[in-house]
Enzyme design. Sequence first.
Site, PDB file in Angstrom:
ATOM      1  N   GLY A  57       0.794  -1.217   0.000  1.00 45.20           N
ATOM      2  CA  GLY A  57       0.000   0.000   0.000  1.00 45.20           C
ATOM      3  C   GLY A  57       0.827   1.269   0.000  1.00 45.20           C
ATOM      4  N   VAL A  59       1.144   5.618   1.273  1.00 45.44           N
ATOM      5  CA  VAL A  59       1.333   6.311   2.545  1.00 45.44           C
ATOM      6  C   VAL A  59       0.027   6.419   3.322  1.00 45.44           C
ATOM      7  CG1 VAL A  59       0.957   8.600   1.509  1.00 45.44           C
ATOM      8  CG2 VAL A  59       2.287   8.404   3.634  1.00 45.44           C
ATOM      9  N   THR A  60       0.122   6.320   4.636  1.00 48.00           N
ATOM     10  CA  THR A  60      -1.022   6.567   5.503  1.00 48.00           C
ATOM     11  C   THR A  60      -0.539   7.201   6.805  1.00 48.00           C
ATOM     12  OG1 THR A  60      -3.094   5.656   6.365  1.00 48.00           O
ATOM     13  CG2 THR A  60      -1.097   4.356   6.730  1.00 48.00           C
ATOM     14  N   TYR A  61      -1.486   7.562   7.624  1.00 46.02           N
ATOM     15  CA  TYR A  61      -1.178   8.179   8.919  1.00 46.02           C
ATOM     16  C   TYR A  61      -1.720   7.303  10.030  1.00 46.02           C
ATOM     17  CZ  TYR A  61      -1.950  11.142  13.028  1.00 46.02           C
ATOM     18  OH  TYR A  61      -1.984  11.636  14.309  1.00 46.02           O
ATOM     19  N   HIS A  62      -0.959   7.193  11.121  1.00 45.57           N
ATOM     20  CA  HIS A  62      -1.417   6.546  12.346  1.00 45.57           C
ATOM     21  C   HIS A  62      -1.261   7.529  13.493  1.00 45.57           C
ATOM     22  CE1 HIS A  62      -1.632   2.788  10.273  1.00 45.57           C
ATOM     23  NE2 HIS A  62      -0.328   2.737  10.048  1.00 45.57           N
ATOM     24  N   ILE A 124      -6.107  -0.833   5.184  1.00 43.56           N
ATOM     25  CA  ILE A 124      -5.518  -2.155   5.404  1.00 43.56           C
ATOM     26  C   ILE A 124      -4.227  -2.259   4.610  1.00 43.56           C
ATOM     27  CG2 ILE A 124      -5.807  -4.644   5.051  1.00 43.56           C
ATOM     28  CD1 ILE A 124      -8.817  -4.213   5.442  1.00 43.56           C
ATOM     29  N   GLY A 136      -1.503  -4.926   9.351  1.00 39.44           N
ATOM     30  CA  GLY A 136      -2.925  -5.240   9.518  1.00 39.44           C
ATOM     31  C   GLY A 136      -3.851  -4.120   9.099  1.00 39.44           C
ATOM     32  N   CYS A 154      -3.323   6.605   1.151  1.00 43.16           N
ATOM     33  CA  CYS A 154      -3.388   5.359   0.381  1.00 43.16           C
ATOM     34  C   CYS A 154      -3.369   5.618  -1.118  1.00 43.16           C
ATOM     35  CB  CYS A 154      -4.621   4.542   0.766  1.00 43.16           C
ATOM     36  SG  CYS A 154      -4.678   4.097   2.509  1.00 43.16           S
TER      37      CYS A 154
END
Length: 231
Positions: A57, A59-62, A124, A136, A154
């Site tokens: 996947g 880039v994303t943010y947490h 995901i 996950g 994403c």
Amino acid sequence: MVETKHALLEADKDECDSVVVLQHPPVYTLGTRSSEKFLLFDLHDSPIDIYRTERGGEVTYHGPGQLVMYPIINLRHYKMDLHWYLRALEEVVIRALWSTFALTGSRIDGLTGVWVGNQKVAAIGVRVSRWITYHGLALNVTTDLTPFTRIVPCGISDRPVGTLSKILNDSNSMQNVTIPRFKDCTETWDACTLLDVTHKSLLKEFSEVFHVDLVQKGVGEFKRISTLPES
């Protein structure tokens, strides 16, 4: 934990699978082949920590208010099919949204994740090594969405990111949802309770989707799971 399971497999042994649910401090993560074109800032001058990981996947943010679920399971005990596994993780979220909040989660053909309306609430990204899973799903519950404005989450530019709390408030769904309060909470009641209830719902639905029995070993310890026979 992944290395431990690999070592046991090489010794013709195995152990109970695990699922970890947590919240991260603010961080951007890139997948193995993520493109930097989806960053709306200089990679070397990131507003928060940024890491390249082994998951798939973009880039994303947490961050706080987002529940991240990391199953570390042996797919030999379930189904040795990555596409099946991705759809199963989506199903966990879809069931949790409906069973607990009467919200309809949906999939979009060709994309991975879960949407409510046109808002993406769950991302995901996984990796599987010798059929052992890691990384996950991430569900936005009470997440501050500001960091998402500095990336193309994403790699999807035409569909906004949403949070469970805002969707529930906007739809007035909370009026029809009974959420028990609990005592030992230092955050605001609404945010803390919503996170707690969503956390429990994700574990419950994970248990049902993967046909496993979850056993909690104590506060701060991992959830150990053992495979149940198919009914």
